[in-house]
Design a protein around this motif. Structure first.
Motif, short mmCIF file in Angstrom:
data_model
loop_
_atom_site.label_atom_id
_atom_site.label_comp_id
_atom_site.label_asym_id
_atom_site.label_seq_id
_atom_site.Cartn_x
_atom_site.Cartn_y
_atom_site.Cartn_z
N GLY A 142 -14.47 27.07 21.15
CA GLY A 142 -13.81 28.29 20.71
C GLY A 142 -13.73 28.36 19.19
O GLY A 142 -14.31 27.51 18.52
N ASN A 145 -13.22 35.59 22.06
CA ASN A 145 -12.37 36.77 22.03
C ASN A 145 -11.82 37.14 23.40
O ASN A 145 -11.29 38.22 23.61
CB ASN A 145 -13.09 37.97 21.38
CG ASN A 145 -14.40 38.28 22.13
OD1 ASN A 145 -14.61 37.79 23.24
ND2 ASN A 145 -15.25 39.08 21.51
N THR A 146 -12.00 36.22 24.35
CA THR A 146 -11.47 36.47 25.70
C THR A 146 -11.05 35.13 26.30
O THR A 146 -11.45 34.07 25.82
CB THR A 146 -12.54 37.14 26.59
OG1 THR A 146 -11.99 37.34 27.89
CG2 THR A 146 -13.80 36.33 26.70
N ASP A 147 -10.24 35.21 27.36
CA ASP A 147 -9.84 34.00 28.09
C ASP A 147 -11.08 33.29 28.64
O ASP A 147 -11.94 33.95 29.24
CB ASP A 147 -8.95 34.37 29.29
CG ASP A 147 -7.47 34.46 28.90
OD1 ASP A 147 -7.09 33.98 27.81
OD2 ASP A 147 -6.70 34.99 29.73
N PRO A 239 -7.64 33.55 23.75
CA PRO A 239 -8.52 34.21 22.78
C PRO A 239 -8.05 33.96 21.34
O PRO A 239 -6.85 33.94 21.08
CB PRO A 239 -8.38 35.70 23.15
CG PRO A 239 -7.95 35.70 24.57
CD PRO A 239 -7.13 34.46 24.77
N ASP A 240 -9.01 33.74 20.47
CA ASP A 240 -8.77 33.48 19.04
C ASP A 240 -8.14 32.11 18.76
O ASP A 240 -7.74 31.83 17.64
CB ASP A 240 -7.89 34.59 18.40
CG ASP A 240 -8.52 35.98 18.58
OD1 ASP A 240 -9.77 36.08 18.51
OD2 ASP A 240 -7.76 36.93 18.82
#
Ligand code: NAG
Ligand code: NAG
Ligand code: NAG
Length: 261
Positions: A142, A145-147, A239-240
């Protein structure tokens, strides 16, 4: 009693025969008559016939005494017999009681043996579930921008194969109470560490930390969860946010069945 009576009759008979011999053929009637006459008249006869009278009384008295003694002994024996019978009854009752107790104990032992067998079977059939996995040796994961579901690929333990390394999901094989724990690690500076534990579509925790300096951060948590067969437990990267792991095995996920329910 009958034996005593027979004995008495025999003695009387013998006595009569002896009296016959001594009196030289005097009949019983004669003796009785002489006796009676002597008593009535108060005469002290001196005849040969009347000389035997005191003997009769003496012997009759002796016989009476013997009969009395025999009766006493007979009663004593009867009492002893009753006592023995009572003791026998008691013994029989005790034996019966012991038999009954034995039957009860046998039944209880059978029950116990069955229960032990049942427990053995349950224990043998009891599912064995425990896993411990590490995320990766590849470093950073990571941010996205998503789970995304984290796929822990380093398998330390996976008894029961309830954890799938290809999906990253643990699936409960039985209804029961389970324990899960995880640790997340991040060593990228100015990066956020954030991972979440899910039970089906329900979030159990979001664990976050920010690596503001050039050091490392870790998050960690543990839960006892009640699951139904088929329920899914998995870790998600927020996300993020990022997470990292390497050959030091610092981002890990573990769980085991405490007991089925
Ligand atoms: C012994 O037991 C028998 C049968 O139960 C009974 O008839 C008898 O009276 C008992 N005897 C004594 C002495 O208790
Ligand atoms: C598991 O638990 C659920 C809910 O309590 C119940 O409906 C189900 O019958 C249970 N399944 C088993 C295999 O015991
Ligand atoms: C991480 O796990 C692997 C596999 O069990 C092991 O070989 C390795 O030594 C572990 N790393 C450390 C730093 O302990």
């Amino acid at each position: 009693m009958r034996r005593a009576a027979a004995f008495l009759a025999l003695l009387l008979c013998l006595y009569w025969m002896r009296a016959q011999g001594e009196s030289g053929g005097v009949t019983e009637n004669d003796i009785t008559q002489t006796e009676v006459q002597s008593e009535i008249l108060g005469v002290k006869t001196t005849s040969h016939q009347t000389n035997i009278t005191p003997d009769i009384w003496a012997e009759l008295k002796e016989l009476r005494d013997m009969v009395i003694q025999q009766s006493v002994e007979l009663r004593k024996m009867e009492q002893e017999n009753t006592d023995l019978e009572a003791r026998l009854n008691t013994t029989e009752n005790v034996a019966e009681e012991l038999k009954r107790e034995n039957t009860v104990l046998e039944a209880r032992m059978n029950t116990c043996e069955n229960e032990v067998e049942e427990l053995k079977r349950e224990n043998a059939e009891r599912p064995k579930v425990a896993f411990s996995v590490g995320l990766t040796d590849a470093g950073a994961v990571g941010p996205f921008n998503t789970d995304i579901t984290l796929q822990f690929s380093k398998i330390f333990t996976n008894i029961g194969q309830a954890y799938s390394p290809t999906t990253g999901v643990f699936t409960a094989p039985v209804n029961g109470t389970y324990y899960f724990r995880f640790t997340g690690f991040e060593d990228r500076s100015k990066n956020w560490l954030g991972i979440k534990l899910y039970h089906n579509d329900k979030r159990i925790t979001g664990s976050y930390d920010g690596n503001y300096d050039d050091g490392t951060v870790m998050v960690s948590n543990g839960f006892v969860l009640q699951l139904e067969k088929g329920d899914e437990i998995y870790m998600v990267l927020t996300p993020d946010y990022g997470v990292s792991d390497d050959h030091n095995n610092r981002t890990t996920f573990s769980g085991f069945l405490l007991f089925p329910m």
